[in-house]
Each structure stands twice: as C-alpha cells, then as structure tokens.
Write a protein that holds these residues in place. Sequence first.
Motif, PDB file in Angstrom:
ATOM      1  N   TYR A 259       0.862  -1.187   0.000  1.00  0.00           N
ATOM      2  CA  TYR A 259       0.000   0.000   0.000  1.00  0.00           C
ATOM      3  C   TYR A 259       0.900   1.239   0.000  1.00  0.00           C
ATOM      4  O   TYR A 259       1.633   1.488   0.968  1.00  0.00           O
ATOM      5  CB  TYR A 259      -0.860  -0.040   1.277  1.00  0.00           C
ATOM      6  N   PRO A 260       0.856   2.016  -1.096  1.00  0.00           N
ATOM      7  CA  PRO A 260       1.716   3.206  -1.165  1.00  0.00           C
ATOM      8  C   PRO A 260       1.288   4.262  -0.140  1.00  0.00           C
ATOM      9  O   PRO A 260       0.091   4.481   0.048  1.00  0.00           O
ATOM     10  CB  PRO A 260       1.507   3.725  -2.587  1.00  0.00           C
ATOM     11  N   LEU A 261       2.266   4.873   0.513  1.00  0.00           N
ATOM     12  CA  LEU A 261       1.965   5.879   1.540  1.00  0.00           C
ATOM     13  C   LEU A 261       2.184   7.274   0.973  1.00  0.00           C
ATOM     14  O   LEU A 261       3.214   7.532   0.322  1.00  0.00           O
ATOM     15  CB  LEU A 261       2.867   5.663   2.766  1.00  0.00           C
ATOM     16  N   ASP A 262       1.226   8.162   1.212  1.00  0.00           N
ATOM     17  CA  ASP A 262       1.324   9.525   0.692  1.00  0.00           C
ATOM     18  C   ASP A 262       2.438  10.292   1.402  1.00  0.00           C
ATOM     19  O   ASP A 262       2.903   9.893   2.473  1.00  0.00           O
ATOM     20  CB  ASP A 262      -0.009  10.263   0.884  1.00  0.00           C
ATOM     21  N   GLU A 263       2.766  11.447   0.822  1.00  0.00           N
ATOM     22  CA  GLU A 263       3.899  12.230   1.318  1.00  0.00           C
ATOM     23  C   GLU A 263       3.723  12.636   2.787  1.00  0.00           C
ATOM     24  O   GLU A 263       4.640  12.508   3.594  1.00  0.00           O
ATOM     25  CB  GLU A 263       4.015  13.486   0.453  1.00  0.00           C
ATOM     26  N   ASP A 264       2.516  13.116   3.137  1.00  0.00           N
ATOM     27  CA  ASP A 264       2.322  13.582   4.523  1.00  0.00           C
ATOM     28  C   ASP A 264       2.401  12.404   5.506  1.00  0.00           C
ATOM     29  O   ASP A 264       2.871  12.559   6.626  1.00  0.00           O
ATOM     30  CB  ASP A 264       0.988  14.323   4.683  1.00  0.00           C
ATOM     31  N   VAL A 265       1.981  11.230   5.068  1.00  0.00           N
ATOM     32  CA  VAL A 265       2.071  10.054   5.940  1.00  0.00           C
ATOM     33  C   VAL A 265       3.547   9.713   6.141  1.00  0.00           C
ATOM     34  O   VAL A 265       4.003   9.463   7.260  1.00  0.00           O
ATOM     35  CB  VAL A 265       1.313   8.840   5.347  1.00  0.00           C
ATOM     36  N   MET A 266       4.288   9.765   5.049  1.00  0.00           N
ATOM     37  CA  MET A 266       5.719   9.440   5.123  1.00  0.00           C
ATOM     38  C   MET A 266       6.460  10.420   6.022  1.00  0.00           C
ATOM     39  O   MET A 266       7.405  10.040   6.716  1.00  0.00           O
ATOM     40  CB  MET A 266       6.334   9.454   3.718  1.00  0.00           C
ATOM     41  N   GLU A 267       6.025  11.681   6.013  1.00  0.00           N
ATOM     42  CA  GLU A 267       6.671  12.661   6.896  1.00  0.00           C
ATOM     43  C   GLU A 267       6.538  12.242   8.351  1.00  0.00           C
ATOM     44  O   GLU A 267       7.463  12.387   9.137  1.00  0.00           O
ATOM     45  CB  GLU A 267       6.016  14.035   6.706  1.00  0.00           C
ATOM     46  N   SER A 268       5.368  11.690   8.727  1.00  0.00           N
ATOM     47  CA  SER A 268       5.178  11.258  10.113  1.00  0.00           C
ATOM     48  C   SER A 268       5.873   9.919  10.371  1.00  0.00           C
ATOM     49  O   SER A 268       6.387   9.685  11.455  1.00  0.00           O
ATOM     50  CB  SER A 268       3.695  11.070  10.437  1.00  0.00           C
ATOM     51  N   VAL A 269       5.895   9.066   9.376  1.00  0.00           N
ATOM     52  CA  VAL A 269       6.480   7.728   9.565  1.00  0.00           C
ATOM     53  C   VAL A 269       8.000   7.828   9.704  1.00  0.00           C
ATOM     54  O   VAL A 269       8.616   7.079  10.475  1.00  0.00           O
ATOM     55  CB  VAL A 269       6.086   6.803   8.380  1.00  0.00           C
ATOM     56  N   PRO A 352      -9.245   4.050   1.118  1.00  0.00           N
ATOM     57  CA  PRO A 352      -8.914   5.433   0.736  1.00  0.00           C
ATOM     58  C   PRO A 352      -7.746   5.967   1.571  1.00  0.00           C
ATOM     59  O   PRO A 352      -7.742   5.799   2.794  1.00  0.00           O
ATOM     60  CB  PRO A 352     -10.204   6.203   1.047  1.00  0.00           C
ATOM     61  N   PRO A 353      -6.766   6.592   0.942  1.00  0.00           N
ATOM     62  CA  PRO A 353      -5.581   7.069   1.659  1.00  0.00           C
ATOM     63  C   PRO A 353      -5.909   8.056   2.781  1.00  0.00           C
ATOM     64  O   PRO A 353      -5.188   8.136   3.768  1.00  0.00           O
ATOM     65  CB  PRO A 353      -4.724   7.740   0.581  1.00  0.00           C
ATOM     66  N   ASP A 354      -7.023   8.778   2.628  1.00  0.00           N
ATOM     67  CA  ASP A 354      -7.424   9.730   3.676  1.00  0.00           C
ATOM     68  C   ASP A 354      -7.742   9.058   5.001  1.00  0.00           C
ATOM     69  O   ASP A 354      -7.733   9.697   6.044  1.00  0.00           O
ATOM     70  CB  ASP A 354      -8.745  10.411   3.273  1.00  0.00           C
ATOM     71  N   THR A 355      -8.114   7.786   4.939  1.00  0.00           N
ATOM     72  CA  THR A 355      -8.709   7.154   6.119  1.00  0.00           C
ATOM     73  C   THR A 355      -7.729   6.301   6.922  1.00  0.00           C
ATOM     74  O   THR A 355      -8.115   5.766   7.962  1.00  0.00           O
ATOM     75  CB  THR A 355      -9.877   6.231   5.696  1.00  0.00           C
ATOM     76  N   ILE A 356      -6.500   6.173   6.449  1.00  0.00           N
ATOM     77  CA  ILE A 356      -5.614   5.226   7.151  1.00  0.00           C
ATOM     78  C   ILE A 356      -4.990   5.820   8.412  1.00  0.00           C
ATOM     79  O   ILE A 356      -4.794   7.027   8.540  1.00  0.00           O
ATOM     80  CB  ILE A 356      -4.484   4.682   6.237  1.00  0.00           C
ATOM     81  N   HIS A 357      -4.719   4.908   9.349  1.00  0.00           N
ATOM     82  CA  HIS A 357      -3.941   5.212  10.549  1.00  0.00           C
ATOM     83  C   HIS A 357      -2.659   4.395  10.435  1.00  0.00           C
ATOM     84  O   HIS A 357      -2.684   3.280   9.909  1.00  0.00           O
ATOM     85  CB  HIS A 357      -4.678   4.751  11.811  1.00  0.00           C
ATOM     86  N   VAL A 358      -1.564   4.966  10.926  1.00  0.00           N
ATOM     87  CA  VAL A 358      -0.317   4.190  10.936  1.00  0.00           C
ATOM     88  C   VAL A 358       0.255   4.228  12.353  1.00  0.00           C
ATOM     89  O   VAL A 358       0.323   5.293  12.980  1.00  0.00           O
ATOM     90  CB  VAL A 358       0.719   4.767   9.935  1.00  0.00           C
ATOM     91  N   PHE A 359       0.618   3.058  12.855  1.00  0.00           N
ATOM     92  CA  PHE A 359       1.157   2.938  14.208  1.00  0.00           C
ATOM     93  C   PHE A 359       2.584   2.396  14.141  1.00  0.00           C
ATOM     94  O   PHE A 359       2.920   1.625  13.235  1.00  0.00           O
ATOM     95  CB  PHE A 359       0.299   1.966  15.039  1.00  0.00           C
ATOM     96  N   HIS A 368       0.471   8.377  12.614  1.00  0.00           N
ATOM     97  CA  HIS A 368      -0.365   9.155  11.687  1.00  0.00           C
ATOM     98  C   HIS A 368      -1.813   8.723  11.891  1.00  0.00           C
ATOM     99  O   HIS A 368      -2.105   7.528  11.914  1.00  0.00           O
ATOM    100  CB  HIS A 368       0.049   8.877  10.229  1.00  0.00           C
ATOM    101  N   ASN A 369      -2.712   9.683  12.063  1.00  0.00           N
ATOM    102  CA  ASN A 369      -4.136   9.357  12.138  1.00  0.00           C
ATOM    103  C   ASN A 369      -4.843   9.859  10.897  1.00  0.00           C
ATOM    104  O   ASN A 369      -4.316  10.707  10.167  1.00  0.00           O
ATOM    105  CB  ASN A 369      -4.756   9.939  13.403  1.00  0.00           C
ATOM    106  N   ARG A 370      -6.042   9.308  10.685  1.00  0.00           N
ATOM    107  CA  ARG A 370      -6.765   9.641   9.458  1.00  0.00           C
ATOM    108  C   ARG A 370      -6.889  11.157   9.296  1.00  0.00           C
ATOM    109  O   ARG A 370      -6.966  11.894  10.278  1.00  0.00           O
ATOM    110  CB  ARG A 370      -8.155   9.014   9.464  1.00  0.00           C
ATOM    111  N   ARG A 371      -6.913  11.591   8.054  1.00  0.00           N
ATOM    112  CA  ARG A 371      -7.055  13.028   7.821  1.00  0.00           C
ATOM    113  C   ARG A 371      -8.505  13.421   8.036  1.00  0.00           C
ATOM    114  O   ARG A 371      -9.401  12.669   7.669  1.00  0.00           O
ATOM    115  CB  ARG A 371      -6.710  13.356   6.373  1.00  0.00           C
ATOM    116  N   HIS A 372      -8.694  14.576   8.623  1.00  0.00           N
ATOM    117  CA  HIS A 372     -10.043  15.117   8.671  1.00  0.00           C
ATOM    118  C   HIS A 372      -9.958  16.577   9.043  1.00  0.00           C
ATOM    119  O   HIS A 372      -8.981  17.025   9.645  1.00  0.00           O
ATOM    120  CB  HIS A 372     -10.922  14.355   9.676  1.00  0.00           C
ATOM    121  N   ASP A 373     -10.987  17.265   8.665  1.00  0.00           N
ATOM    122  CA  ASP A 373     -11.082  18.659   9.043  1.00  0.00           C
ATOM    123  C   ASP A 373     -11.965  18.678  10.282  1.00  0.00           C
ATOM    124  O   ASP A 373     -13.186  18.614  10.182  1.00  0.00           O
ATOM    125  CB  ASP A 373     -11.705  19.443   7.883  1.00  0.00           C
ATOM    126  N   GLN A 374     -11.321  18.732  11.468  1.00  0.00           N
ATOM    127  CA  GLN A 374     -12.088  18.534  12.689  1.00  0.00           C
ATOM    128  C   GLN A 374     -13.234  19.532  12.835  1.00  0.00           C
ATOM    129  O   GLN A 374     -14.338  19.165  13.203  1.00  0.00           O
ATOM    130  CB  GLN A 374     -11.190  18.625  13.922  1.00  0.00           C
TER     131      GLN A 374
END
Length: 383
Positions: A259-269, A352-359, A368-374
């Motif tokens: 599963y390819p990880l987006d840039e912002d996810v990679m920044e946190s990982v 969907p890449p927006d919804t993933i969490h990474v631990f 990384h937690n799912r993206r959302h506009d709180q």
Amino acid sequence: MGQIQLTDLMKRFGDTVAVDDLSLDIADEEFLVLVGPSGCGKSTTLRMLAGLETPTSGDIYIGGDHMNYRVPQNRDIAMVFQDYALYPHMTVRQNIRFGLEEEEGYTSAERDERAVEVAETLGISDLLDRKPDELSGGQQQRVALGRAIVRDPEVFLMDEPLSNLDAKLRAEMRTELQNLQDQLAVTTVYVTHNQTEAMTMADRIAVMDDGELQQVASPFECYHEPNNLFVAEFIGEPMINLVRGTRSETTFVGEHFSYPLDEDVMESVGDRDDLVLGVRPEDIVVADTDPDDAAIGDHELRMDVTVVEPHGDQNVLHLSHPDQPSDDDALQAVTGGMHLVTRGDRVTVRIPPDTIHVFDAETGTAVHNRRHDQEADLTELEQ
Ligand code: ATP
C-alpha cells in the motif's frame, strides 16, 4: 464546585499496581467516562474518589479541597453501583429518603418532600409506595439513582450502573441518564467496560489499560485520533482493522498486499520500518463483484467475501485474501444494508488514503491518524 483533580494517583494491592500514576482533571459539570477492560483499574480509581480505598500515593481534590483523608460522608459525592442495593423491606419513598439519612438540616417533612420531588424528576411518582420486588430492573435502577440525586451532591460516581439491564432498556437509560446529568449539572464520573456507553454518553472518555491512562479526550478524538493501538482497538465496533507490515521506501508491505503511503504520511512515519496499518471497517469501500481480470488501483485489493453479517441498516463483511484459507479473515468492512453481496463473491476493495492510521509496531504509538477537518466534521456532527 464539583471539579476534580487527580494527581499522580497510585494504588497498590501487594505486588499489583491497580492504578499507576494517574493524573486527570475533570471539569465542573463534566460527564467523564472511565473505560477499559476488566482489571484495568477503573473501579479502584472510582473507589479512591469515593473514599472507599486509600491511595498508596498521589492526591485527590474535589472542588479544590484535598480529599485523601476525608471519610466518604464528607466528600459531597453520591454513588450508584451496578448492584442497586435497595432495601427490600422499604418502599420506594423510604429508599429514596434514605439517601438523606446522614444529611443534617432537614425536617422529616422536608425529607419526604425531597423524595417526592426526586421521584417526579425520574418519572416514578406512581411507584412511591411500592417495594423493590414489585419493580422492574429499570425502575429499581431509577430508585437507586433517586437515592443518589436526593442529596444534591457535587459529584456523582457511577460504577457500571446499567449493566444489569437488557439491551433495549440500557439504551433508553443511557439517554435518560444523560438528560438527567444535563438537567442537574452535576460532575459525573462513570465507569464502564462498554465502549458504546463511553462513546454515547461521555463529554470526555478516559481510556485505561493495566492501571495506566492511555488517552483522555472527546469520543470523537478517541475514535478518529487514537493515541495508540490500544485505544484504536478498544474504541469502535466492529474493531478497527490492523495489518502488520514493514516499510519499503514509501510503501507499506504487508503479508498479502502493498500500500503506497502519501507524502504527509511518510513525513510522520520517518525512518520507522515496522508498522501497523489501521483502517476502520466503515472506511473501506467495497465495489460490486469484480471479474478477476479487472485492473486493480494503487489503493485497491481483490478480496473474497467469507461471511456476510446483515444488520438491516448495514452489512458487516468478513473479507479474506484470495491466497488465504477462506476462514482466515483479513479485513472487516461495513457496507450499506442495501449493498447486496454474498458469501463467496470476489470483490474489489479500496482503502482510501485519507482514512488510514499508521502505528509504530514496536511502541504501539500512533504516528499518523486519518485526515479530517475537525471543525467541519464537528459542525456536521452537531447538525
Ligand atoms: P472490572 O471491570 O473487572 O471491575 P476494573 O477495571 O474495575 O475491573 P479494578 O477492580 O480496579 O479493575 O482492579 C484493578 C486491579 O487491582 C486488578 O488486577 C484487581 O485484581 C486488583 N484489585 C482490585 N481490588 C483489589 C483488592 N482489594 N485486593 C487485591 N487486588 C485488588
């Protein structure tokens, strides 16, 4: 004022650390739910607040006053337990009145008046002259609540108060308790192991595991922004899907899929290698039955439906990878009730890449937690 402050609170029973260095501020009029699995220390915390256990170390303040050495009667609290503990030989009126037994400054007539008032608040005026064995479970629970409310305390402490009720009544009482707490505006600490109660009732949830506080936050945050794997798994039904894997450059590689990880996810990982990918079942998009030769996108998997659990409004699908034995569920997905798939179907599943969490697999910390506009999400929730 009913604000509560716990600082570095610790309770040992011999070698067992029941509560480990717990610090928690609870605001006046807040409804805080302490939740966690059996043995995590929630009842011990509540019992220390009530004055039924003495802390090994740390401090308890209620309304700014130090409570560690105060007897329960002098703490301005009222407790409601799972076991209603009503007096069988007393009527409802007498049971409610009993809540005022140790209170000074009431005449006998005033005590009666107060009991009648409270019975009205709880909608049990017509039961005042009955004995507990002439009441249903829900009615008995209301009387137990009445006995707590009648004292007009600064703080309610509730330990699994609804667990003896059947599911339908429990759902009704949840709403009633919330309305009552709102109306009475009394700080409430409510213990449960039931995450649905926690999610539906709390202003904030404090999640405990093994004596330690894992997260204290709104239900929304605990669900969408869990601090760690424990909170992510504990909150949510069906449970979040978790897949262990490793990072290969910018791709998460699990046993059965990449599963390819987006840039912002990679920044946190960063340079972490051992990861756990999380996705909530309702975030997985299940396409209609798909032929084997259809193209599969970057964030898509081909999976087999092994079980369909219809719930009417929604279906819970158990999905496995085609190269896995069919009884080995790899993911669960929630789809709409009108989305008809059957056991044995092969489907295309999109995460969907927006919804993933990474631990972090080693520490369990959420990186990384799912993206959302709180703000937008909360506004939508309120509408
Ligand atoms: P449950 O949901 O099962 O009531 P809990 O989260 O409320 O669990 P506690 O009752 O607070 O958990 O217990 C926390 C730990 O402390 C457990 O390991 C329990 O065995 C231990 N414990 C609690 N009370 C005592 C006691 N009086 N003596 C010895 N150990 C105790």
